[in-house]
Design an enzyme around this catalytic site. Structure first.
Site, mmCIF file in Angstrom:
data_model
loop_
_atom_site.group_PDB
_atom_site.id
_atom_site.type_symbol
_atom_site.label_atom_id
_atom_site.label_comp_id
_atom_site.label_asym_id
_atom_site.label_seq_id
_atom_site.Cartn_x
_atom_site.Cartn_y
_atom_site.Cartn_z
ATOM 1 N N VAL A 15 28.284 15.017 101.889
ATOM 2 C CA VAL A 15 28.446 16.465 102.011
ATOM 3 C C VAL A 15 27.689 16.974 103.232
ATOM 4 C CG1 VAL A 15 28.017 18.698 100.923
ATOM 5 C CG2 VAL A 15 28.826 16.783 99.544
ATOM 6 N N GLY A 40 25.427 21.449 92.452
ATOM 7 C CA GLY A 40 25.379 20.863 91.126
ATOM 8 C C GLY A 40 26.386 19.741 91.002
ATOM 9 N N SER A 41 26.831 19.474 89.777
ATOM 10 C CA SER A 41 27.769 18.386 89.517
ATOM 11 C C SER A 41 28.562 18.693 88.259
ATOM 12 C CB SER A 41 26.999 17.074 89.337
ATOM 13 O OG SER A 41 27.822 16.068 88.787
ATOM 14 N N TYR A 87 21.171 12.198 85.567
ATOM 15 C CA TYR A 87 21.570 13.011 86.719
ATOM 16 C C TYR A 87 21.948 14.416 86.273
ATOM 17 C CZ TYR A 87 24.088 14.203 91.039
ATOM 18 O OH TYR A 87 24.516 14.800 92.190
ATOM 19 N N PRO A 124 30.670 21.529 92.257
ATOM 20 C CA PRO A 124 31.917 20.968 92.768
ATOM 21 C C PRO A 124 32.527 19.970 91.785
ATOM 22 C CG PRO A 124 30.042 20.229 94.100
ATOM 23 C CD PRO A 124 29.497 20.952 92.918
ATOM 24 N N CYS A 125 33.833 19.811 91.882
ATOM 25 C CA CYS A 125 34.478 18.704 91.181
ATOM 26 C C CYS A 125 34.111 17.414 91.913
ATOM 27 C CB CYS A 125 35.990 18.908 91.138
ATOM 28 S SG CYS A 125 36.801 18.893 92.751
ATOM 29 N N HIS A 169 31.552 6.071 94.225
ATOM 30 C CA HIS A 169 32.296 6.822 93.235
ATOM 31 C C HIS A 169 33.737 6.300 93.189
ATOM 32 C CE1 HIS A 169 28.925 9.739 93.790
ATOM 33 N NE2 HIS A 169 29.098 9.869 92.495
#
Length: 306
Positions: free
Chosen positions: A13, A103-104, A133, A161-162, A177
């Site tokens: 990112v 965030g996540s 996490y 975010p997705c 990932h």
């Protein structure tokens, strides 16, 4: 020209933020880990007091796929918690008013079929495979809210975010990932003329995935409207794909002609984590990169750089 501190500037990112065309409008500083270790509170205090950025965009974190999360849950909890808490508390201490933390989607409860709304955080049990996490990110989101509520001059906010993929992603099997893992696996299979490729689980779990450059685009979009940004907001597509569909889409881009088989003994994580993006739609932004475009650009990056 506003000064922006980007933490995690060497990550996916962060590097997409630094390479984005909008970056030219800002004075951006992105210290390496060697220059600023976010886990050392005193160093963070001194660095922020010296630089005094107008904005902080907190992208830094220990990240990885399901294998890494399962293997190192303590590290994923404590390192991410230390980095986020040190940064926010130091920013508050020296008087930096604007912080945007990432965030996540793993912050949300597991086994939710409908779109995940921001109000669902802490309303159910977390998925065990990335609990450490998730707990770190949830704590940071609550800290943002508490600091902002304590003093209305402070705008400390979080976007969720997705799942992301794109240039500068991690492609090693131990830390990657889903999408970079599939890209590497199918490129290797194509080169080695493999007849079948393994898919973990039954392939029916679903994932919402967005090209990382689009998230960078959203972040710059939000900086011009930061006061209007909600305290926490999902950033995604509002649509998802099954794991089987993603393997097929990557195979088409990569040129892999073989088949697949399912290993039901392997972990798959959450069965579904689709974000509700009503707030995002009201905010006036949407992703501009199609799945096929994003996969092609990511695969091109992999072939040229990895």
């Amino acid at each position: 020209m506003k000064k922006i501190l980007v933490t995690g500037g060497s990550g996916m990112v962060g590097r997409n933020l630094l390479s984005h065309k909008e970056s030219e409008k800002f004075d951006i500083i992105a210290p390496s880990h060697g220059v600023l270790d976010l886990t050392i509170k005193r160093d963070v205090d001194e660095y922020l007091a010296d630089e005094m950025p107008d904005f902080i965009i907190h992208c830094a974190g220990l990240v990885g796929g399901i294998q890494a999360n399962l293997k190192y849950p303590l590290e994923f909890l404590m390192e991410n918690l230390d980095m986020g808490c040190n940064l926010l508390m130091s920013a508050r201490k020296v008087g930096i008013k604007n912080v945007l933390a990432l965030g996540s989607n793993c912050m949300y409860p597991k086994n939710i079929e409908e779109g995940l709304t921001e109000e669902m955080i802490l309303k159910g049990e977390l998925e065990e495979s990335n609990e450490g996490y998730a707990l770190a990110k949830i704590t940071i989101s609550k800290l943002c809210k508490i600091i902002s509520n304590e003093n209305k001059d402070y705008n400390y906010k979080m976007i969720v975010p997705c799942s992301l993929y794109g240039k500068w992603d991690k492609f090693s099997p131990e830390s990657s990932h889903l999408i970079p893992a599939i890209i590497k696996k199918l490129n290797d299979a194509r080169v080695n003329n493999e007849v079948n490729v393994e898919i973990w689980g039954d392939g029916l779990a679903r994932r919402e995935i967005m090209y990382a450059e689009d998230l960078a685009d959203f972040i710059y979009f939000s900086l011009d409207r930061f006061n209007e940004l909600p305290e926490i907001m999902n950033v995604g597509l509002g649509k998802d794909y099954s794991i089987n569909e993603l393997y097929s889409a990557v195979a088409k881009v990569v040129g892999y002609k073989g088949g697949f088989f399912h290993n039901l003994d392997r972990p798959v994580g959450m069965r579904k984590k689709l974000l509700n993006i009503k707030q995002l739609e009201s905010f006036g932004w949407q992703s501009g990169t199609s799945l096929e475009q994003g996969l092609k650009l990511t695969n091109d990056f992999y072939l040229s750089n990895i």
